[in-house]
Design an enzyme around this catalytic site. Structure first.
Site, PDB file in Angstrom:
ATOM      1  N   TYR A   1      -1.094 -10.532  14.798  1.00 50.02           N
ATOM      2  CA  TYR A   1      -0.962  -9.427  13.851  1.00 50.02           C
ATOM      3  C   TYR A   1      -2.115  -8.239  14.448  1.00 50.02           C
ATOM      4  O   TYR A   1      -1.898  -7.108  14.652  1.00 50.02           O
ATOM      5  CB  TYR A   1      -1.345  -9.840  12.504  1.00 50.02           C
ATOM      6  CG  TYR A   1      -1.755  -8.771  11.623  1.00 50.02           C
ATOM      7  CD1 TYR A   1      -0.896  -7.763  11.210  1.00 50.02           C
ATOM      8  CD2 TYR A   1      -2.987  -8.518  11.041  1.00 50.02           C
ATOM      9  CE1 TYR A   1      -1.142  -6.528  10.415  1.00 50.02           C
ATOM     10  CE2 TYR A   1      -3.339  -7.558  10.143  1.00 50.02           C
ATOM     11  CZ  TYR A   1      -2.365  -6.596   9.802  1.00 50.02           C
ATOM     12  OH  TYR A   1      -2.734  -5.519   9.060  1.00 50.02           O
TER      13      TYR A   1
ATOM     14  N   LYS B   1      -1.919  -4.745  15.910  1.00 47.79           N
ATOM     15  CA  LYS B   1      -2.284  -3.312  15.267  1.00 47.79           C
ATOM     16  C   LYS B   1      -3.346  -2.595  16.186  1.00 47.79           C
ATOM     17  O   LYS B   1      -3.371  -1.259  16.560  1.00 47.79           O
ATOM     18  CB  LYS B   1      -2.921  -3.667  13.935  1.00 47.79           C
ATOM     19  CG  LYS B   1      -2.161  -4.171  12.723  1.00 47.79           C
ATOM     20  CD  LYS B   1      -1.035  -3.354  12.428  1.00 47.79           C
ATOM     21  CE  LYS B   1      -1.854  -2.073  11.686  1.00 47.79           C
ATOM     22  NZ  LYS B   1      -0.736  -1.084  11.163  1.00 47.79           N
TER      23      LYS B   1
ATOM     24  N   ILE C   1       0.688  -1.291   0.127  1.00 45.08           N
ATOM     25  CA  ILE C   1       0.135  -0.071   0.028  1.00 45.08           C
ATOM     26  C   ILE C   1       0.949   1.275  -0.061  1.00 45.08           C
ATOM     27  O   ILE C   1       0.456   2.157  -0.880  1.00 45.08           O
ATOM     28  CB  ILE C   1      -1.037  -0.044   1.192  1.00 45.08           C
ATOM     29  CG1 ILE C   1      -1.614  -1.228   1.176  1.00 45.08           C
ATOM     30  CG2 ILE C   1      -1.735   1.219   1.223  1.00 45.08           C
ATOM     31  CD1 ILE C   1      -2.785  -1.357   2.386  1.00 45.08           C
TER      32      ILE C   1
ATOM     33  N   ALA D   1       4.749  -1.770   8.709  1.00 44.32           N
ATOM     34  CA  ALA D   1       4.134  -2.827   9.648  1.00 44.32           C
ATOM     35  C   ALA D   1       4.744  -4.121   8.985  1.00 44.32           C
ATOM     36  O   ALA D   1       5.148  -4.424   7.786  1.00 44.32           O
ATOM     37  CB  ALA D   1       2.746  -2.698   9.632  1.00 44.32           C
TER      38      ALA D   1
ATOM     39  N   THR E   1      -6.159  -1.312  10.172  1.00 41.17           N
ATOM     40  CA  THR E   1      -6.998  -2.451   9.715  1.00 41.17           C
ATOM     41  C   THR E   1      -8.386  -2.750  10.236  1.00 41.17           C
ATOM     42  O   THR E   1      -8.337  -2.444  11.559  1.00 41.17           O
ATOM     43  CB  THR E   1      -6.109  -3.718   9.584  1.00 41.17           C
ATOM     44  OG1 THR E   1      -6.660  -4.709   9.365  1.00 41.17           O
ATOM     45  CG2 THR E   1      -5.499  -4.038  11.195  1.00 41.17           C
ATOM     46  N   ASP E   2      -9.116  -3.251   9.549  1.00 41.98           N
ATOM     47  CA  ASP E   2     -10.651  -3.564  10.085  1.00 41.98           C
ATOM     48  C   ASP E   2     -10.288  -4.969  10.899  1.00 41.98           C
ATOM     49  O   ASP E   2     -11.290  -5.113  11.814  1.00 41.98           O
ATOM     50  CB  ASP E   2     -11.476  -3.810   8.910  1.00 41.98           C
ATOM     51  CG  ASP E   2     -10.947  -5.059   7.906  1.00 41.98           C
ATOM     52  OD1 ASP E   2      -9.864  -5.685   8.052  1.00 41.98           O
ATOM     53  OD2 ASP E   2     -11.890  -5.233   6.984  1.00 41.98           O
ATOM     54  N   GLU E   3      -8.955  -5.480  10.892  1.00 39.82           N
ATOM     55  CA  GLU E   3      -8.909  -6.876  11.772  1.00 39.82           C
ATOM     56  C   GLU E   3      -8.949  -6.640  13.073  1.00 39.82           C
ATOM     57  O   GLU E   3      -9.113  -7.481  13.910  1.00 39.82           O
ATOM     58  CB  GLU E   3      -7.733  -7.678  11.177  1.00 39.82           C
ATOM     59  CG  GLU E   3      -7.693  -7.780   9.922  1.00 39.82           C
ATOM     60  CD  GLU E   3      -6.698  -8.940   9.444  1.00 39.82           C
ATOM     61  OE1 GLU E   3      -6.265  -9.907  10.433  1.00 39.82           O
ATOM     62  OE2 GLU E   3      -6.713  -9.161   8.429  1.00 39.82           O
TER      63      GLU E   3
ATOM     64  N   SER F   1       2.613  -7.212   8.304  1.00 39.70           N
ATOM     65  CA  SER F   1       1.307  -7.283   7.689  1.00 39.70           C
ATOM     66  C   SER F   1       0.563  -8.508   7.555  1.00 39.70           C
ATOM     67  O   SER F   1      -0.555  -8.444   7.294  1.00 39.70           O
ATOM     68  CB  SER F   1       1.223  -6.413   6.553  1.00 39.70           C
ATOM     69  OG  SER F   1       1.706  -7.176   5.307  1.00 39.70           O
TER      70      SER F   1
ATOM     71  N   LYS G   1       0.100 -12.914  -0.088  1.00 37.71           N
ATOM     72  CA  LYS G   1      -1.353 -12.843   0.081  1.00 37.71           C
ATOM     73  C   LYS G   1      -2.336 -13.291  -0.892  1.00 37.71           C
ATOM     74  O   LYS G   1      -1.873 -13.760  -1.929  1.00 37.71           O
ATOM     75  CB  LYS G   1      -1.636 -11.185   0.348  1.00 37.71           C
ATOM     76  CG  LYS G   1      -0.720 -10.618   1.057  1.00 37.71           C
ATOM     77  CD  LYS G   1      -1.092 -10.528   2.489  1.00 37.71           C
ATOM     78  CE  LYS G   1      -0.140 -10.007   3.556  1.00 37.71           C
ATOM     79  NZ  LYS G   1       0.266  -8.347   3.758  1.00 37.71           N
TER      80      LYS G   1
END
Ligand code: NAD
Ligand code: DAU
Length: 357
Positions: free
Chosen positions: A162, A166, A14, A85, A136-138, A87, A201
């Site tokens: 992870y 975060k 990103i 990060a 992140t949404d995680e 990731s 990924k």
């Protein structure tokens, strides 16, 4: 006003897309990239920017306080876009300590340095200072099939090393605003896809394995759901937030594209069948193999991006059909980018994750 931007992790997926986006849309702004070039960082991705006068690449660790202090000062940085990060969830399961170090300690180091630095930035020039913490949404955990999508007020419930690391870094960014007034903004984004995505990924792994005629390993029953966003749309959202976001706020960013993993892999197979010639195995679906599930595998993520849409006017512009076609095409046409990444280290990692399936 031209900003002076420090992008951490700018040689990653990103980060590099964001740096390209920023240099294109703000050609007069100074951009400094700080990246440790771990296995996930690739300086080649930024090669086309090396000769620009207002671009600088520094190889270094975000945990190195004196390096960060000197860069902020030397370059008179007013904006930090923090994307460095560790990731990858599967790597965090195999070895969580690098995740705590970079994601928690590294973010803490950057926040401390920026806290000391930003009050001195262009004191007479009324410059906007922002520390954008990209997350992140995680951190919100896993949704059931009928649960509403994550909003900015969904309680944190991270399930992997992870996402826990975060979450820790998000809490620090939030606390530095509330306690010290540091102008931090946090973003929580859903799964990105697009060019320059490291082979480990899901989407790049499937594209590359199809091109190599290797099995397409789908974890568990393949019914897990992710909400996919084209990376360029994410970069545009980050740009909008840097310019218009409110310090102390959190913004969720998502693609409104919930897809089951198995359906996504089948779509990728169809696109590859239609675009690729001389593929080792066709149709590509023949390569799909269900493998042992990821421990603690989150079932479903979905982002409610109403806030950023209503308050800042951002919404995704690339449909999933367009984005996936462009991505498959990119992996077809850019073997010279991804082939060198399938290193001995990568093969060792791959065997560890997939061998006892
Ligand atoms: P990535 O793994 O592709 O890139 C990370 C970059 O950070 C690499 O260039 C690496 O060299 C660098 N880095 C790692 N440790 C470092 C250190 N100690 N010091 C300096 N640089 C270091 O990651 P990505 O997918 O581009 O993710 C970027 C950020 O966005 C991360 O914070 C991630 O949590 C977040 N995010 C990612 C996604 C996604 O789908 N990829 C979605 C939401 C949020
Ligand atoms: O949601 C945002 C997150 O998305 C980011 O914070 C992370 O940095 C990013 O890596 C991504 O995490 P995921 O774990 O969702 O992404 P990954 O590509 O690893 O996996 C996507 C889904 O596909 C997930 O349900 C696991 C599954 N999967 C993955 C791999 C690598 C497979 O079925 N097989 C695989 O080989």
């Amino acid at each position: 006003m031209e900003s002076r931007l420090l992008v951490t992790g700018g040689a990653g997926f990103i980060g590099s897309n964001f740096v390209h986006h920023w240099c294109k849309t703000h050609p007069n702004h100074q951009v400094v990239v700080l990246d440790a070039l771990t296995y996930a960082g690739n300086k080649e991705t930024l090669a086309d920017l090396q000769d620009r006068e207002n671009f600088r690449f520094v190889q270094g660790d975000i945990c190195d306080r004196s390096l960060v202090d000197s860069l902020l000062k030397e370059e008179d940085i007013d904006t930090v876009a923090h994307l460095a990060a560790e990731s990858h969830v599967d790597r965090s399961i195999l070895g969580p300590s690098a995740f705590v170090q970079t994601n928690v300690v590294g973010t803490f180091t950057l926040l401390e340095a920026f806290k000391n630095h930003y009050p001195s930035v262009g004191q007479n020039a009324n410059r906007r200072c922002i520390f954008l913490h990209v997350s992140t949404d995680e951190v919100y955990g896993s949704l059931g099939p009928e649960d509403p999508a994550f909003t900015e007020t969904t309680p944190y419930a991270p399930n992997s090393p992870y996402s826990a690391s975060k979450a820790g870094s998000d809490h620090l960014a939030r606390a530095y605003y509330h306690t010290y007034g540091v102008p931090t903004i946090i973003t929580n984004c859903s799964n990105n896809y697009g060019p320059y995505h490291f082979p480990e990924k899901l989407i790049p792994l499937m594209c590359i394995n199809m091109l190599l005629g290797k099995q397409l390993p789908v974890y568990g029953d393949g019914q897990n759901i992710r909400d996919w966003l084209y990376v360029i749309d994410h970069c545009q959202a980050l740009d909008t937030i840097i310019h218009k976001g409110k310090p102390g706020e959190t913004y969720n960013i998502g693609g409104n594209n919930e897809v089951k993993n198995i359906d996504l892999v089948k779509i990728l197979c169809k696109i590859m069948d239609s675009l690729g010639s001389d593929l080792p195995v066709q149709p590509c679906e023949k390569l799909i193999t269900f493998v042992k599930d990821r421990p603690g595998h989150d079932r479903r993520y979905a982002i409610d991006a109403t806030k950023i849409n209503n308050e800042l006017g951002w919404q995704p512009s690339v449909t999933i059909e367009e984005g996936l076609c462009q991505t498959v095409e990119w992996y077809l046409n850019n073997r010279n980018w991804w082939e060198p990444l399938l290193s001995e280290e990568y093969q060792t990692y791959y065997r560890k994750v997939y061998s006892n399936s």
